[in-house]
Design an enzyme around this catalytic site. Structure first.
Site, PDB file in Angstrom:
ATOM      1  N   TYR A  38       1.076  -0.755  -0.333  1.00 42.62           N
ATOM      2  CA  TYR A  38      -0.108   0.194  -0.050  1.00 42.62           C
ATOM      3  C   TYR A  38       0.872   1.493   0.012  1.00 42.62           C
ATOM      4  O   TYR A  38       1.830   1.280   1.043  1.00 42.62           O
ATOM      5  CB  TYR A  38      -0.876   0.276   1.585  1.00 42.62           C
ATOM      6  CG  TYR A  38      -2.491  -0.392   1.072  1.00 42.62           C
ATOM      7  CD1 TYR A  38      -2.967  -0.552   0.149  1.00 42.62           C
ATOM      8  CD2 TYR A  38      -2.694  -1.257   2.506  1.00 42.62           C
ATOM      9  CE1 TYR A  38      -4.280  -0.324  -0.058  1.00 42.62           C
ATOM     10  CE2 TYR A  38      -4.220  -1.673   2.558  1.00 42.62           C
ATOM     11  CZ  TYR A  38      -5.217  -1.703   1.191  1.00 42.62           C
ATOM     12  OH  TYR A  38      -5.595  -1.632   0.839  1.00 42.62           O
ATOM     13  N   HIS A 195     -14.517   4.865   2.288  1.00 44.66           N
ATOM     14  CA  HIS A 195     -13.365   3.816   2.209  1.00 44.66           C
ATOM     15  C   HIS A 195     -12.963   3.263   3.505  1.00 44.66           C
ATOM     16  O   HIS A 195     -12.692   2.256   3.749  1.00 44.66           O
ATOM     17  CB  HIS A 195     -11.948   5.281   2.057  1.00 44.66           C
ATOM     18  CG  HIS A 195     -11.653   5.695   1.266  1.00 44.66           C
ATOM     19  ND1 HIS A 195     -12.276   6.806   0.161  1.00 44.66           N
ATOM     20  CD2 HIS A 195     -11.428   5.001  -0.130  1.00 44.66           C
ATOM     21  CE1 HIS A 195     -11.386   6.875  -0.354  1.00 44.66           C
ATOM     22  NE2 HIS A 195     -11.058   6.213  -1.592  1.00 44.66           N
ATOM     23  N   ARG A 225      -3.228   7.816 -10.349  1.00 44.02           N
ATOM     24  CA  ARG A 225      -3.242   6.777  -8.985  1.00 44.02           C
ATOM     25  C   ARG A 225      -3.063   5.555 -10.186  1.00 44.02           C
ATOM     26  O   ARG A 225      -4.237   6.017 -10.884  1.00 44.02           O
ATOM     27  CB  ARG A 225      -3.554   6.988  -7.443  1.00 44.02           C
ATOM     28  CG  ARG A 225      -4.665   6.842  -7.883  1.00 44.02           C
ATOM     29  CD  ARG A 225      -4.793   6.687  -6.306  1.00 44.02           C
ATOM     30  NE  ARG A 225      -4.348   5.933  -5.526  1.00 44.02           N
ATOM     31  CZ  ARG A 225      -5.228   4.000  -5.275  1.00 44.02           C
ATOM     32  NH1 ARG A 225      -6.344   4.100  -5.503  1.00 44.02           N
ATOM     33  NH2 ARG A 225      -4.345   3.467  -4.856  1.00 44.02           N
ATOM     34  N   ASN A 227      -5.033   1.851  -9.858  1.00 45.19           N
ATOM     35  CA  ASN A 227      -5.341   0.725  -8.792  1.00 45.19           C
ATOM     36  C   ASN A 227      -5.685  -0.607  -9.643  1.00 45.19           C
ATOM     37  O   ASN A 227      -5.624  -0.303 -11.217  1.00 45.19           O
ATOM     38  CB  ASN A 227      -6.921   1.317  -8.275  1.00 45.19           C
ATOM     39  CG  ASN A 227      -6.890   0.735  -6.861  1.00 45.19           C
ATOM     40  OD1 ASN A 227      -6.512  -0.111  -6.133  1.00 45.19           O
ATOM     41  ND2 ASN A 227      -7.911   0.662  -6.187  1.00 45.19           N
ATOM     42  N   GLU A 267      -7.520   0.306 -12.701  1.00 44.56           N
ATOM     43  CA  GLU A 267      -8.098   1.355 -12.767  1.00 44.56           C
ATOM     44  C   GLU A 267      -6.955   2.831 -13.177  1.00 44.56           C
ATOM     45  O   GLU A 267      -6.096   2.706 -12.093  1.00 44.56           O
ATOM     46  CB  GLU A 267      -8.738   1.694 -11.393  1.00 44.56           C
ATOM     47  CG  GLU A 267     -10.353   0.959 -11.459  1.00 44.56           C
ATOM     48  CD  GLU A 267     -10.698   0.886 -10.442  1.00 44.56           C
ATOM     49  OE1 GLU A 267     -12.162   0.272 -10.198  1.00 44.56           O
ATOM     50  OE2 GLU A 267     -10.627   1.530  -9.237  1.00 44.56           O
ATOM     51  N   TYR A 318     -10.301  -8.533   0.979  1.00 52.56           N
ATOM     52  CA  TYR A 318     -10.949  -7.074  -0.067  1.00 52.56           C
ATOM     53  C   TYR A 318     -11.123  -7.413  -1.392  1.00 52.56           C
ATOM     54  O   TYR A 318     -12.266  -6.942  -1.626  1.00 52.56           O
ATOM     55  CB  TYR A 318     -10.181  -6.066   0.527  1.00 52.56           C
ATOM     56  CG  TYR A 318     -10.457  -4.891   0.088  1.00 52.56           C
ATOM     57  CD1 TYR A 318     -12.050  -4.432   0.583  1.00 52.56           C
ATOM     58  CD2 TYR A 318      -9.629  -4.385  -0.746  1.00 52.56           C
ATOM     59  CE1 TYR A 318     -12.289  -3.093   0.162  1.00 52.56           C
ATOM     60  CE2 TYR A 318     -10.099  -3.280  -1.004  1.00 52.56           C
ATOM     61  CZ  TYR A 318     -11.115  -2.158  -1.138  1.00 52.56           C
ATOM     62  OH  TYR A 318     -11.576  -1.064  -1.393  1.00 52.56           O
ATOM     63  N   LYS A 319     -10.450  -7.915  -1.728  1.00 54.62           N
ATOM     64  CA  LYS A 319      -9.984  -7.283  -3.070  1.00 54.62           C
ATOM     65  C   LYS A 319     -11.005  -9.062  -3.943  1.00 54.62           C
ATOM     66  O   LYS A 319     -11.170  -9.175  -5.401  1.00 54.62           O
ATOM     67  CB  LYS A 319      -8.783  -8.041  -4.459  1.00 54.62           C
ATOM     68  CG  LYS A 319      -7.907  -6.431  -4.036  1.00 54.62           C
ATOM     69  CD  LYS A 319      -6.681  -6.151  -4.559  1.00 54.62           C
ATOM     70  CE  LYS A 319      -5.994  -5.101  -4.206  1.00 54.62           C
ATOM     71  NZ  LYS A 319      -6.855  -3.826  -5.077  1.00 54.62           N
TER      72      LYS A 319
END
Lengths: 339, 316
Positions: A38, A195, A225, A227, A267, A318-319
């Site tokens: 991260y 978030h 950025r 993702n 993304e 989470y993903k």
């Protein structure tokens, strides 16, 4: 040479979506190192970027333009609430229209043209056969509400964040290809609220630092950025609203079909200050590539293996990768000489 | 200052009150960006070896990017910037400005907007008015001034806004009845204040009494840094030691030594320039850090805050 939009392919049912060799070559591969970690990995989105790359212009138009616009039409027809704009966001929507039309017509003059006479604007989108005259700032002079009108002409999801009291609020957007989040659910939320589900990062203070940075983004200095996640099949619309249609697909990954069915989903997120409204544009341009196509590049294949292998369990969960994470790591190991 | 500068030329300057001068700025190369109501720019003034950087609100109509207008009040205790603008800047002078930033935007969800301006605090509201009128928003502008010094645009505003404009000239003993004004509003009204701390305090005191929600109060609180005792700043990471003079802020001293610190407001509000402190007593003067952060002694806002003793050790 610029990639011209090709004929319409599908992101559902028979999944005819495919990447040409040129599209594979320009895919925005998101991993700068072998171990994923991260970070607030934000950098200036200075345009023009490298010619032909996904970073060349403010809005990237590529060979999937017609397919993505057709897909957006299907999603909006099924559920019009995938596009919304609160009444106080009207001026922000016009900011977006100006930013999009001015940059598209300058960056892709063969496909888009704009002429302006004061507030009287004439816009032509030759790819979608759109030819409209309207009065800038007058939402009644457009054939659709401003957010929907411009959203149907831009690839990727768009959100307009209202900035109040040092915080950002998700008060307008068009979101038809999200990585499992819902505009209707997040609407009106503050930055930390939407978030909320992200693991680990809150404790690290990532969001305080990011918010401080984002609220200070000046006009004319967009930042970006990358993702990423993984998606089964070339499905753009992985939203909570349509979960029954795609959730079960995660159990269907086998050693035999990983290369064909599993896709890296990247993304390209751009944040850009809207001058008249002080809103922040958050554009999320999604790129999909099958593992088979990804692994035609040996560097990417090796790194993809290492990133997935070292991914912390919280992020696997989470993903939404738990069901097939090990299968994918095993399949990728053939590309990694160290494994 | 973060981001890139814009080169501008002074197209016009005029006296708009005994102590306030207005400047119209035109871009030299590219057109000026459109901006949002309540925006400010940081104006950079080069005076020989010295550089002043002061934030000023934009006064013009946000939809008219042909020129930016700012108004500068000559501060009696000027640290140099406002005096430089008044005495050395004339038509044709060149300056550099930051792109517009906004720390005082209207909340468009408000049912009604009450604008409270004290003296030169009228400036940020000048860019609110065209947009409020275009949207047919319900609003009132209350302008508190002393006509021997301030009161810029009084006649013009009276004419333009008609019944929405209320003037209080303390030279004529007219006072703004803040308590009555607030008590008379219906729920959903937002109040915006740009003026002296006493005015801000009065609004908050009344708000607490009548239950006016804090989120419906918006303050443009940033003010020029006040002078103080000189001190020494030790930069632990780079090993440098710099002297901070009585008249300059720590941020200005750092910039003088070419140490870039991100900043937007230069007045203790935006939080961008927060800097870690390793050792030394701090005199906090900002509106950003929480009481807990202040008492921890581990960080300060160099744009306004200073050492309370002879020396500060910083984590930069």
């Amino acid at each position: 040479m610029r990639l011209a939009p090709k004929q319409i392919e599908t992101f559902r049912d028979d999944f005819t979506y495919s990447n040409s060799p040129e599209a594979i070559a320009r895919f925005p591969f998101p991993f700068p190192e072998d171990e994923y970690r991260y970070s607030v990995n934000i950098e200036p989105h200075v345009t023009p970027g490298p010619a032909g790359s996904a970073f060349e212009f403010l809005f990237d138009i590529d060979e999937h333009y017609l397919s993505e616009m057709a897909e957006r039409g299907i999603v909006l027809e099924e559920n019009p609430k995938r596009c919304l704009a609160m009444p106080h966001m009207d001026l922000a929507c016009w900011d977006l229209i100006e930013r999009a039309m001015v940059s598209l017509s300058e960056d892709y003059p063969q496909w888009f043209s704009l002429s302006r006479d004061g507030d009287r604007w004439h816009w032509q989108n030759h790819l979608l056969h759109i030819d409209d005259e309207f009065v800038f700032g007058d939402s009644a002079s457009l054939p659709q509400p401003p957010m929907e009108y411009i959203g149907r002409q831009l690839q990727g999801d768009l959100a307009l964040l209202d900035q109040r009291d040092g915080d950002l609020f998700l008060d307008a957007g068009i979101v038809t290809c999200p990585a499992d989040w819902s505009l209707a659910f997040d609407a009106g939320m503050s930055f930390k609220e939407w978030h909320g589900p992200v693991p680990l990062a809150h404790e690290m203070g990532v969001f305080e630092r990011a918010l401080k940075y984002l609220t200070a983004i000046p006009v004319g200095s967009p930042v970006r950025r990358l993702n990423w996640t993984l998606t089964v099949n070339a499905r753009m619309d992985t939203s909570p609203e349509t979960y029954p249609e795609w959730g079960h697909e995660r159990t269907g990954i086998t050693a035999e079909n990983v290369g064909e069915k599993l896709h890296l989903r990247v993304e390209l997120q751009v944040l850009d200050r809207m001058p008249r409204s002080n809103a922040l544009l958050f554009s999320i341009r999604t790129y999909l590539i099958s593992f088979d196509d990804l692994c035609t590049n040996p560097d990417w294949a090796r790194r993809m293996h290492r990133v997935l292998k070292t991914l912390p369990p919280e992020l696997i969960e989470y993903k939404g990768l738990s069901r097939y994470h090990q299968t994918a790591v095993d399949w990728l190991s053939r590309f990694d000489p160290l494994s | 200052m973060s981001g890139s500068y814009i080169e501008v030329q002074v197209e016009q300057c005029r006296q708009v009150a005994p102590a306030i001068k207005e400047f119209a700025l035109k871009a030299l190369d590219a057109p000026l960006p459109a901006f949002s109501p309540g925006s400010h720019v940081v104006v950079e003034m080069r005076d020989g070896q010295k550089t002043y950087r002061n934030p000023y609100s934009l006064l013009s109509d946000p939809r008219d990017p042909s020129a930016y207008r700012i108004a500068v009040r000559l501060q009696e205790q000027s640290r140099g910037g406002s005096r430089f603008m008044h005495e050395r800047i004339a038509e044709g002078s060149r300056l550099r400005i930051s792109p517009p930033a906004n720390l005082f935007a209207p909340d468009w969800r408000a049912r009604k907007h009450i604008l409270l301006a004290g003296g030169v605090g009228i400036t940020p509201f000048m860019s609110y008015l065209p947009e409020l009128q275009r949207r047919n928003a319900d609003f009132e502008l209350h302008h508190l001034f002393r006509s021997s010094r301030t009161g810029a645009y009084d006649a013009d505003l009276r004419q333009r806004l008609d019944g929405r404009y209320f003037a209080y000239d303390s030279a004529r003993d007219k006072r703004c009845p803040v308590a009555e004004l607030m008590a008379a509003q219906s729920p959903g009204t937002h109040i915006y204040i740009c003026g002296p701390q006493s005015l801000i305090d009065a609004v908050y005191a009344n708000a607490a009494q009548i239950g006016w929600p804090q989120e419906h109060i918006h303050v443009e609180a940033f003010a020029a840094p006040e002078p103080g005792e000189p001190f020494e700043a030790v930069l632990c990471k780079s090993g440098k030691t710099i002297q901070v003079g009585a008249e300059e802020s720590l941020l200005e001293a750092l910039e003088r030594e070419h140490i870039e610190v991100p900043n937007l407001c230069r007045g203790g509000v935006c939080g961008q320039c927060v800097t870690g402190v390793r050792d030394g007593a701090i005199e906090h003067r900002d509106h950003f850090l929480s009481e807990r952060e202040k008492s921890s002694g581990q960080c300060l806002m160099p744009c306004v805050s200073r050492a309370k003793g002879p020396k500060l050790e910083l984590e930069i």
